[in-house]
Design an enzyme around this catalytic site. Structure first.
Site, PDB file in Angstrom:
ATOM      1  N   HIS A 226      -0.140  -6.016   0.514  1.00 55.37           N
ATOM      2  CA  HIS A 226      -1.546  -6.422   1.405  1.00 55.37           C
ATOM      3  C   HIS A 226      -0.352  -6.000   2.869  1.00 55.37           C
ATOM      4  O   HIS A 226      -1.051  -5.356   4.191  1.00 55.37           O
ATOM      5  CB  HIS A 226      -1.715  -7.794   1.662  1.00 55.37           C
ATOM      6  CG  HIS A 226      -2.416  -8.703   0.079  1.00 55.37           C
ATOM      7  ND1 HIS A 226      -3.629  -7.050  -0.305  1.00 55.37           N
ATOM      8  CD2 HIS A 226      -2.451  -9.385  -0.064  1.00 55.37           C
ATOM      9  CE1 HIS A 226      -4.120  -8.427  -1.719  1.00 55.37           C
ATOM     10  NE2 HIS A 226      -3.577  -9.133  -1.813  1.00 55.37           N
TER      11      HIS A 226
ATOM     12  N   ASP B 122      -7.712  -3.319  -2.963  1.00 55.43           N
ATOM     13  CA  ASP B 122      -6.497  -4.148  -2.163  1.00 55.43           C
ATOM     14  C   ASP B 122      -7.689  -4.624  -1.432  1.00 55.43           C
ATOM     15  O   ASP B 122      -8.254  -4.631  -0.116  1.00 55.43           O
ATOM     16  CB  ASP B 122      -5.888  -3.944  -1.607  1.00 55.43           C
ATOM     17  CG  ASP B 122      -5.001  -4.502  -0.339  1.00 55.43           C
ATOM     18  OD1 ASP B 122      -5.766  -5.915   0.002  1.00 55.43           O
ATOM     19  OD2 ASP B 122      -3.359  -4.322  -0.386  1.00 55.43           O
ATOM     20  N   HIS B 123      -7.967  -6.463  -2.145  1.00 56.98           N
ATOM     21  CA  HIS B 123      -9.454  -6.839  -0.513  1.00 56.98           C
ATOM     22  C   HIS B 123      -8.986  -6.599   1.079  1.00 56.98           C
ATOM     23  O   HIS B 123     -10.160  -6.888   1.341  1.00 56.98           O
ATOM     24  CB  HIS B 123      -9.245  -8.082  -1.621  1.00 56.98           C
ATOM     25  CG  HIS B 123      -8.525  -8.858  -1.571  1.00 56.98           C
ATOM     26  ND1 HIS B 123      -7.378  -9.582  -2.509  1.00 56.98           N
ATOM     27  CD2 HIS B 123      -8.335 -10.271  -0.859  1.00 56.98           C
ATOM     28  CE1 HIS B 123      -7.043 -10.603  -1.445  1.00 56.98           C
ATOM     29  NE2 HIS B 123      -7.371 -10.886  -0.736  1.00 56.98           N
TER      30      HIS B 123
END
Length: 516
Positions: free
Chosen positions: A250, A187-188
């Site tokens: 996110h 999950d960047h």
């Protein structure tokens, strides 16, 4: 572009064979290759590394290396430096369903392992559709690609499933081959500098940690706003929507970092345990409660600052009668001792007024407001703005704290004062990009900033109820103009609780006649 890099000790040099499934794709070219090059410049990758790119395209090694060189050209000090880096890259045309192709891939991997002295360390990056994940990992096992002496790890891109059931099936396929400790679900957002700074702000500052609870905090607001539309992603986005694209991963990851209890130790295990506990404490609504606590939207045509925008339904590859939401606002409650009664408001969407990710911690007012509009006469009290801690994630990075102070001059009029810190352009320029950090974490075997299956599973349990409720009703779309901050119901969601959105960039534009 100048980047200051420092040398690292030889012991930090990573020996690894990285195989990228989807090596010709946009993600690989925009994010992975530049991130690997930054690690190369910093000495984290030196001579003992190799990369195999695989995809359907019938490229040669030379074609592939030209693509890699182009992807890193803006970072390279010389073309020769980019070429030397790219010489470590090899291409294998590949059909993920063809067993013979895995045999060729294994032979190439064994050859490179010996050529570069990689000690059998293998990292697989699945930058492809999740539909292929199970097929790929089982072929890696059956064709003997994970039997070497070194470590074997797999990085998986989102989306991880489309609901709880599909995610569970996908997870079962992957854990048939790799253990949980070998799986890195990326999950960047967790690689962003200021997301990682949440823990520092909380746990290193008693002024905040001592008040990080329902006695002092009135509400928490998490905003992830995008000013762009769906662009070329219309086909994918129309099957996903803002809830699955942003909230399930996110936003809930950020929420868990804000809400978690202090870990016994600041380690991968300690942080993960507390994040899971926080997610498990989030109230899962009944379907008939969703309408009260969540708002969905879809953008219509709009105009901002002389720019005109088409509606979502006019975007390429989007159905003319689409019911896909491009906006979500909602309210979560966390049912534990620390957070009982504190609403966590979330807001995310496409074609909003400004691009930005920020968190607002809104503190409760003082118990008694002693400040009046006139000191000498009995009259009404002055209104006081709440104290707000803001954490800026992007595009700017930093934090601010708003206080109430006295205006200069006669009288005792109050006005808000902001203590503000932003990272300088030089710091921003030298801050590691999210994918660079996460790739290095995977090379180091550190899963702190990746999502555990228990986190993924609980996130889907929370989101599935909202999705099911919306699927059983028809929305009146479109319901907000492109360029605004979403439908009016998103404002009403807070107003009925006596609060308002702290971040309201649309007000600035409207005051100047730049937004309808």
């Amino acid at each position: 572009m100048s980047i200051n890099y420092k040398d690292v000790d030889e012991m930090d040099n990573k020996k690894v064979l990285l195989t990228i499934f989807g090596g010709t794709g946009d993600l690989a070219q925009r994010k992975l290759y530049p991130s690997l090059f930054r690690l190369y410049l910093k000495g984290q990758l030196k001579e003992s590394f190799a990369v195999i790119g695989t995809a359907r395209r019938p490229w040669t090694n030379n074609t592939y290396r030209e693509v890699v060189q182009k992807a890193v050209a803006s970072l390279a000090q010389t073309p020769e430096q980019a070429a030397t880096f790219a010489s470590h890259f090899y291409y294998q045309s590949h059909n993920v369903n063809d067993t013979e192709h895995y045999v060729a891939l294994r032979d190439l991997a064994d050859q490179l392992d010996e050529q570069y002295q990689l000690a059998g360390n293998r990292l697989f990056y699945l930058a492809m559709s999740p539909n292929f994940f199970g097929t790929i990992v089982h072929h890696l096992e059956s064709q003997g690609m994970i039997t070497t002496d070194g470590y074997h790890r797999v990085i998986i891109e989102k989306p991880f499933g489309t609901d709880y059931n599909s995610a569970e099936t996908l997870n079962a396929e992957i854990t048939d081959v790799f253990s949980e400790t070998e799986i890195y679900r990326i999950d960047h957002y967790l690689g962003k500098e200021m997301i990682q700074n949440i823990s520092a702000i909380r746990f290193a500052n008693n002024i905040f940690e001592s008040q990080w609870n329902n006695r002092y905090i009135a509400n928490v607001q998490i905003n992830i706003a995008e000013d762009l539309g769906v662009e070329e992603r219309g086909g994918y986005y129309d099957k996903s929507g803002a809830l699955k694209d942003m909230v399930q991963n996110h936003i809930l990851q950020v929420l868990s970092l804000l809400a978690m209890e202090p870990p016994i130790e600041f380690s991968e295990k300690g942080i993960r345990q507390e994040k899971i506990k926080a997610l498990e404490a989030i109230r899962i609504y009944k379907e008939d409660e969703v309408k009260e606590h969540f708002v969905r939207g879809q953008y219509a045509a709009g105009k901002r600052n002389d720019q005109t925008f088409a509606s979502y339904r006019e975007e390429e590859n989007v159905a003319a009668d689409s019911q896909t939401e491009t906006f979500v606002a909602g309210k979560f409650y966390i049912d534990n001792f620390r957070w009982s009664g504190v609403p966590f408001y979330i807001r995310t969407g496409k074609r909003l007024t400004e691009k930005g990710t920020r968190i607002n911690i809104v503190f409760k007012q003082v118990p008694v407001n002693v400040f009046k509009t006139s000191i000498n006469e009995p009259c009404e009290q002055q209104s006081l703005e709440p104290n707000v801690l803001t954490i800026y994630i992007q595009p700017t990075e930093g934090f601010s704290l708003s206080l109430n102070g006295k205006e200069v001059g006669n009288g005792f009029d109050m006005h808000p004062v902001k203590l503000d810190y932003r990272n300088s352009s030089e710091i921003l320029e030298n801050t590691p990009e999210a994918y660079e950090k996460l790739l290095l974490d995977a090379l180091n075997g550190d899963g702190t900033n990746f999502t555990h299956w228990d986190e993924v599973a609980q996130s889907w349990r929370i989101v599935d109820v909202i999705r099911h409720a919306w699927d059983h009703s028809t929305a009146e779309f479109p319901n907000y103009a492109a360029g605004s901050m979403g439908p009016k119901e998103a404002d009403e969601l807070l107003e009925k609780d006596g609060f308002k959105w702290i971040w309201s960039p649309d007000v600035w534009y409207r005051e100047r006649g730049l937004l309808d």
